[in-house]
Design a protein around this motif. Sequence first.
Motif, PDB file in Angstrom:
ATOM      1  N   UNK A 131      42.268  39.507  42.470  1.00  0.00           N
ATOM      2  CA  UNK A 131      42.066  40.930  42.750  1.00  0.00           C
ATOM      3  C   UNK A 131      41.073  41.045  43.900  1.00  0.00           C
ATOM      4  N   UNK A 132      41.412  41.869  44.904  1.00  0.00           N
ATOM      5  CA  UNK A 132      40.528  42.040  46.059  1.00  0.00           C
ATOM      6  C   UNK A 132      39.783  43.362  45.963  1.00  0.00           C
ATOM      7  N   UNK A 133      40.534  44.474  45.910  1.00  0.00           N
ATOM      8  CA  UNK A 133      39.865  45.774  45.817  1.00  0.00           C
ATOM      9  C   UNK A 133      40.864  46.864  45.438  1.00  0.00           C
ATOM     10  N   UNK A 134      40.341  47.908  44.848  1.00  0.00           N
ATOM     11  CA  UNK A 134      41.123  49.095  44.520  1.00  0.00           C
ATOM     12  C   UNK A 134      40.918  50.110  45.631  1.00  0.00           C
ATOM     13  N   UNK A 135      42.009  50.604  46.190  1.00  0.00           N
ATOM     14  CA  UNK A 135      41.953  51.693  47.153  1.00  0.00           C
ATOM     15  C   UNK A 135      42.328  52.961  46.385  1.00  0.00           C
ATOM     16  N   UNK A 136      41.382  53.866  46.241  1.00  0.00           N
ATOM     17  CA  UNK A 136      41.615  55.050  45.420  1.00  0.00           C
ATOM     18  C   UNK A 136      42.330  56.139  46.209  1.00  0.00           C
ATOM     19  N   UNK A 137      43.017  57.005  45.473  1.00  0.00           N
ATOM     20  CA  UNK A 137      43.757  58.115  46.073  1.00  0.00           C
ATOM     21  C   UNK A 137      42.822  58.932  46.959  1.00  0.00           C
ATOM     22  N   UNK A 138      43.354  59.392  48.107  1.00  0.00           N
ATOM     23  CA  UNK A 138      42.513  60.118  49.067  1.00  0.00           C
ATOM     24  C   UNK A 138      43.067  61.492  49.445  1.00  0.00           C
ATOM     25  N   UNK A 139      44.011  61.995  48.678  1.00  0.00           N
ATOM     26  CA  UNK A 139      44.620  63.286  49.011  1.00  0.00           C
ATOM     27  C   UNK A 139      45.908  63.141  49.809  1.00  0.00           C
ATOM     28  N   UNK A 140      46.086  62.020  50.488  1.00  0.00           N
ATOM     29  CA  UNK A 140      47.314  61.749  51.234  1.00  0.00           C
ATOM     30  C   UNK A 140      48.086  60.597  50.599  1.00  0.00           C
ATOM     31  N   UNK A 141      47.366  59.550  50.211  1.00  0.00           N
ATOM     32  CA  UNK A 141      47.974  58.362  49.612  1.00  0.00           C
ATOM     33  C   UNK A 141      47.487  58.196  48.183  1.00  0.00           C
ATOM     34  N   UNK A 142      48.377  57.739  47.335  1.00  0.00           N
ATOM     35  CA  UNK A 142      47.988  57.428  45.963  1.00  0.00           C
ATOM     36  C   UNK A 142      47.227  56.104  45.931  1.00  0.00           C
ATOM     37  N   UNK A 143      46.602  55.819  44.828  1.00  0.00           N
ATOM     38  CA  UNK A 143      45.837  54.581  44.676  1.00  0.00           C
ATOM     39  C   UNK A 143      46.744  53.360  44.762  1.00  0.00           C
ATOM     40  N   UNK A 144      46.179  52.264  45.262  1.00  0.00           N
ATOM     41  CA  UNK A 144      46.854  50.976  45.235  1.00  0.00           C
ATOM     42  C   UNK A 144      45.797  49.887  45.060  1.00  0.00           C
ATOM     43  N   UNK A 145      46.260  48.727  44.643  1.00  0.00           N
ATOM     44  CA  UNK A 145      45.362  47.609  44.390  1.00  0.00           C
ATOM     45  C   UNK A 145      45.699  46.482  45.356  1.00  0.00           C
ATOM     46  N   UNK A 146      44.732  46.049  46.143  1.00  0.00           N
ATOM     47  CA  UNK A 146      44.926  44.927  47.062  1.00  0.00           C
ATOM     48  C   UNK A 146      44.650  43.639  46.298  1.00  0.00           C
ATOM     49  N   UNK A 147      45.573  42.681  46.434  1.00  0.00           N
ATOM     50  CA  UNK A 147      45.441  41.402  45.732  1.00  0.00           C
ATOM     51  C   UNK A 147      45.786  40.272  46.696  1.00  0.00           C
ATOM     52  N   UNK A 148      45.606  39.041  46.234  1.00  0.00           N
ATOM     53  CA  UNK A 148      46.012  37.853  46.981  1.00  0.00           C
ATOM     54  C   UNK A 148      46.834  36.966  46.066  1.00  0.00           C
ATOM     55  N   UNK A 149      47.834  36.293  46.662  1.00  0.00           N
ATOM     56  CA  UNK A 149      48.634  35.350  45.893  1.00  0.00           C
ATOM     57  C   UNK A 149      47.882  34.024  45.752  1.00  0.00           C
ATOM     58  N   UNK A 150      48.543  33.001  45.266  1.00  0.00           N
ATOM     59  CA  UNK A 150      47.891  31.722  44.950  1.00  0.00           C
ATOM     60  C   UNK A 150      47.399  30.969  46.183  1.00  0.00           C
ATOM     61  N   UNK A 151      47.789  31.393  47.385  1.00  0.00           N
ATOM     62  CA  UNK A 151      47.272  30.782  48.616  1.00  0.00           C
ATOM     63  C   UNK A 151      46.477  31.769  49.465  1.00  0.00           C
ATOM     64  N   UNK A 152      46.143  32.918  48.899  1.00  0.00           N
ATOM     65  CA  UNK A 152      45.300  33.869  49.623  1.00  0.00           C
ATOM     66  C   UNK A 152      46.035  34.869  50.479  1.00  0.00           C
ATOM     67  N   UNK A 153      47.360  34.926  50.394  1.00  0.00           N
ATOM     68  CA  UNK A 153      48.138  35.926  51.134  1.00  0.00           C
ATOM     69  C   UNK A 153      47.971  37.278  50.461  1.00  0.00           C
ATOM     70  N   UNK A 154      47.610  38.283  51.241  1.00  0.00           N
ATOM     71  CA  UNK A 154      47.396  39.616  50.680  1.00  0.00           C
ATOM     72  C   UNK A 154      48.714  40.281  50.307  1.00  0.00           C
ATOM     73  N   UNK A 155      48.668  41.069  49.253  1.00  0.00           N
ATOM     74  CA  UNK A 155      49.765  41.949  48.872  1.00  0.00           C
ATOM     75  C   UNK A 155      49.148  43.119  48.133  1.00  0.00           C
ATOM     76  N   UNK A 156      49.906  44.185  47.976  1.00  0.00           N
ATOM     77  CA  UNK A 156      49.407  45.365  47.274  1.00  0.00           C
ATOM     78  C   UNK A 156      50.240  45.659  46.043  1.00  0.00           C
ATOM     79  N   UNK A 157      49.565  46.081  45.002  1.00  0.00           N
ATOM     80  CA  UNK A 157      50.238  46.719  43.876  1.00  0.00           C
ATOM     81  C   UNK A 157      50.211  48.193  44.219  1.00  0.00           C
ATOM     82  N   UNK A 158      51.393  48.767  44.364  1.00  0.00           N
ATOM     83  CA  UNK A 158      51.513  50.129  44.859  1.00  0.00           C
ATOM     84  C   UNK A 158      52.232  50.983  43.844  1.00  0.00           C
TER      85      UNK A 158
END
Length: 144
Positions: free
Chosen positions: A117-144
């Motif tokens: 888990x990297x960080x939670x990006x909270x809803x800002x009025x334009x975009x809903x919340x998403x969670x930034x993560x990394x896979x087993x080799x450090x590649x970023x992806x988002x739970x959206x």
Amino acid sequence: MASVRQFQVTFDCADPERVARFWCAVLGYEPPSPPGGFGTWDAYWQSRPEEKRGAWFACGDPTGAGPRLYFQRVPEDKVIKNRLHLDVRVGTGLVGEERLAALEAECARLLALGAVRVRLLTADGFNESCLVMQDVEGNEFCLD
């Protein structure tokens, strides 16, 4: 003019099979059967020259709806942020606390698979919340 109907997403990585199997577990994808004449992937890789063993791995959506993912070994380490990343859509149509609960539940499942888990990006009025993560080799992806 022809239009593209299918595409694959290619990942550069150090350990293609490890990263591919992580993404299989995340997305419900499946690796292909070993090449003809081989009962297992291990048997196939043992037949290859040492420098080519484990050089690539792939997986695909068993329904055929999603793109094929291809993982290729590269010699260099990842050193900067990805220029492209996957959004794993677990909160589609959800908002507020319901969306956060869905993101957190999927995050817990993926942490057990080796994600970070990297960080939670909270809803800002334009975009809903998403969670930034990394896979087993450090590649970023988002739970959206």
